[in-house]
Design a protein around this motif. Structure first.
Motif, short mmCIF file in Angstrom:
data_model
loop_
_atom_site.label_atom_id
_atom_site.label_comp_id
_atom_site.label_asym_id
_atom_site.label_seq_id
_atom_site.Cartn_x
_atom_site.Cartn_y
_atom_site.Cartn_z
N LEU A 137 0.81 -1.21 0.00
CA LEU A 137 0.00 0.00 0.00
C LEU A 137 0.85 1.27 0.00
O LEU A 137 0.48 2.27 -0.61
CB LEU A 137 -0.93 0.01 1.23
N LYS A 138 1.98 1.23 0.69
CA LYS A 138 2.78 2.43 0.90
C LYS A 138 3.88 2.64 -0.14
O LYS A 138 4.32 3.75 -0.38
CB LYS A 138 3.42 2.41 2.29
N VAL A 139 4.34 1.55 -0.77
CA VAL A 139 5.47 1.65 -1.69
C VAL A 139 4.95 1.79 -3.11
O VAL A 139 3.88 1.30 -3.46
CB VAL A 139 6.37 0.40 -1.58
N SER A 140 5.72 2.46 -3.93
CA SER A 140 5.35 2.66 -5.33
C SER A 140 5.09 1.33 -6.02
O SER A 140 5.80 0.35 -5.80
CB SER A 140 6.49 3.40 -6.06
N PRO A 141 4.06 1.28 -6.87
CA PRO A 141 3.75 0.03 -7.59
C PRO A 141 4.93 -0.53 -8.38
O PRO A 141 5.02 -1.73 -8.59
CB PRO A 141 2.60 0.44 -8.53
N ASP A 142 5.84 0.36 -8.79
CA ASP A 142 7.00 -0.09 -9.54
C ASP A 142 7.94 -0.93 -8.70
O ASP A 142 8.79 -1.65 -9.23
CB ASP A 142 7.77 1.12 -10.10
N MET A 143 7.79 -0.86 -7.37
CA MET A 143 8.68 -1.58 -6.47
C MET A 143 8.03 -2.84 -5.89
O MET A 143 8.65 -3.57 -5.13
CB MET A 143 9.12 -0.66 -5.32
N HIS A 144 6.78 -3.11 -6.25
CA HIS A 144 6.08 -4.26 -5.68
C HIS A 144 6.76 -5.58 -6.02
O HIS A 144 6.68 -6.54 -5.26
CB HIS A 144 4.63 -4.30 -6.18
N TRP A 145 7.41 -5.60 -7.18
CA TRP A 145 8.04 -6.84 -7.62
C TRP A 145 9.14 -7.29 -6.66
O TRP A 145 9.43 -8.49 -6.56
CB TRP A 145 8.63 -6.68 -9.02
N LEU A 146 9.72 -6.35 -5.92
CA LEU A 146 10.79 -6.69 -4.99
C LEU A 146 10.31 -7.67 -3.92
O LEU A 146 10.94 -8.70 -3.66
CB LEU A 146 11.34 -5.43 -4.31
N ILE A 147 9.18 -7.34 -3.31
CA ILE A 147 8.69 -8.21 -2.24
C ILE A 147 7.96 -9.42 -2.80
O ILE A 147 7.94 -10.48 -2.20
CB ILE A 147 7.77 -7.42 -1.28
N SER A 148 7.36 -9.28 -3.99
CA SER A 148 6.66 -10.41 -4.60
C SER A 148 7.66 -11.47 -5.07
O SER A 148 7.38 -12.67 -4.99
CB SER A 148 5.81 -9.93 -5.78
N ALA A 149 8.81 -11.02 -5.57
CA ALA A 149 9.82 -11.96 -6.06
C ALA A 149 10.65 -12.56 -4.93
O ALA A 149 11.32 -13.57 -5.13
CB ALA A 149 10.75 -11.25 -7.05
N ASN A 150 10.60 -11.96 -3.75
CA ASN A 150 11.35 -12.45 -2.61
C ASN A 150 10.81 -13.82 -2.19
O ASN A 150 9.64 -13.94 -1.79
CB ASN A 150 11.23 -11.47 -1.45
N PRO A 151 11.62 -14.87 -2.25
CA PRO A 151 11.12 -16.22 -1.92
C PRO A 151 10.78 -16.40 -0.44
O PRO A 151 10.15 -17.39 -0.07
CB PRO A 151 12.28 -17.12 -2.33
N LEU A 152 11.18 -15.45 0.40
CA LEU A 152 10.87 -15.56 1.83
C LEU A 152 9.53 -14.94 2.18
O LEU A 152 8.98 -15.22 3.25
CB LEU A 152 11.97 -14.88 2.66
N THR A 153 8.99 -14.11 1.31
CA THR A 153 7.75 -13.40 1.62
C THR A 153 6.61 -14.34 1.96
O THR A 153 5.92 -14.18 2.97
CB THR A 153 7.35 -12.50 0.44
N GLY A 154 6.37 -15.34 1.11
CA GLY A 154 5.28 -16.27 1.35
C GLY A 154 5.44 -17.03 2.65
O GLY A 154 4.46 -17.31 3.36
N LEU A 155 6.69 -17.37 3.00
CA LEU A 155 6.95 -18.12 4.23
C LEU A 155 6.67 -17.28 5.48
O LEU A 155 6.06 -17.76 6.44
CB LEU A 155 8.40 -18.61 4.24
N PHE A 156 7.10 -16.04 5.45
CA PHE A 156 6.86 -15.15 6.59
C PHE A 156 5.38 -14.86 6.76
O PHE A 156 4.86 -14.83 7.89
CB PHE A 156 7.65 -13.84 6.42
N ASP A 157 4.69 -14.63 5.64
CA ASP A 157 3.26 -14.37 5.71
C ASP A 157 2.49 -15.56 6.26
O ASP A 157 1.58 -15.41 7.08
CB ASP A 157 2.72 -14.00 4.32
N LEU A 158 2.87 -16.77 5.81
CA LEU A 158 2.20 -17.98 6.29
C LEU A 158 2.44 -18.19 7.78
O LEU A 158 1.52 -18.54 8.53
CB LEU A 158 2.69 -19.19 5.49
N PHE A 159 3.68 -17.98 8.23
CA PHE A 159 4.03 -18.16 9.64
C PHE A 159 3.23 -17.20 10.52
O PHE A 159 2.66 -17.60 11.55
CB PHE A 159 5.53 -17.93 9.83
N LYS A 160 3.16 -15.95 10.12
CA LYS A 160 2.44 -14.95 10.91
C LYS A 160 0.94 -15.21 10.90
O LYS A 160 0.26 -15.05 11.93
CB LYS A 160 2.75 -13.54 10.39
N TYR A 161 0.43 -15.61 9.75
CA TYR A 161 -1.00 -15.91 9.66
C TYR A 161 -1.35 -17.13 10.52
O TYR A 161 -2.40 -17.16 11.17
CB TYR A 161 -1.39 -16.17 8.21
N ALA A 162 -0.47 -18.11 10.54
CA ALA A 162 -0.71 -19.33 11.29
C ALA A 162 -0.79 -19.07 12.79
O ALA A 162 -1.67 -19.61 13.48
CB ALA A 162 0.38 -20.36 10.99
#
Length: 203
Positions: A137-162
């Motif tokens: 929400l806060k970062v420019s759309p041009d930079m979204h690929w950084l966190i989307s391409a990060n292979p750790l993002t899905g793991l951290f999100d799943l851990f916190k959601y769990a």
């Protein structure tokens, strides 16, 4: 709780990665005297760090249960069963990256000085202390690929959601983490095995 959950995972990843990345440098004396399958070392290092992770994880659970008892809005759910899968996937990623880096340092010794700087930068594009939704929400759309391409993002999100019951549960991102973990581990193992045959000539 949110920050503690992220730091618990990040500590295991960063410690395992930096330790594996120094495998050849720290064990050159042993490697030069005794022959054994060198690939055992990264596995042993990553496995030994599970003990430290276990301590931090128990502390996280203690704080979590105390906070819930005190009225905190945290809701652990069935996804906690994915915890071993999350840790294993993170171990594969840290070993894969680490084996690639340690193989490069046998030829480019100064490369090790970039590790601390690089791991710090990597932390900023990993949702450790902030939610992925806030970044999007806060970062420019041009930079979204950084966190989307990060292979750790899905793991951290799943851990916190769990464990907290809040955040993004992105199955595409989680699948990407698993695929990336397998690919980077196999790549790291291939580079590591190729390097260990001649590393005594360059280290």
């Amino acid at each position: 709780l949110f920050v503690l959950a992220g730091n618990t995972l990040w500590s295991y990843f960063s410690t395992s990665f930096t330790s594996v990345a120094d495998t050849f440098k720290k064990n050159e004396g042993i490697f030069g005297k005794v022959y054994f399958p060198r690939a055992i070392m990264p596995i042993a290092i990553t496995a030994s760090n599970l003990f430290k992770f276990g301590i931090q994880f128990v502390l996280f659970l203690a704080v979590l249960f105390y906070s819930m008892y005190s009225g905190a809005n945290a809701h652990p759910n069935m996804y906690v069963l994915f915890t071993p899968v999350i840790v294993l996937t993170m171990a594969l990623i840290s070993m894969g990256f680490g084996m690639v880096i340690t193989s490069l340092t046998t030829k480019y010794r100064d490369f090790t000085f970039l590790l601390g700087f690089g791991i710090t930068l990597f932390m900023y594009v990993t949702p450790v202390v902030y939610p992925t939704s806030l970044f999007l929400l806060k970062v420019s759309p041009d930079m979204h690929w950084l966190i989307s391409a990060n292979p750790l993002t899905g793991l951290f999100d799943l851990f916190k959601y769990a464990f907290l019951g809040e955040g993004i549960l992105n199955w595409i991102g989680i699948a990407w983490s698993g695929i990336f973990a397998i690919v980077i581990y196999l790549l790291g193992l291939m580079v590591f095995n190729k390097t260990e045959k001649s590393f005594m000539d360059t280290i």
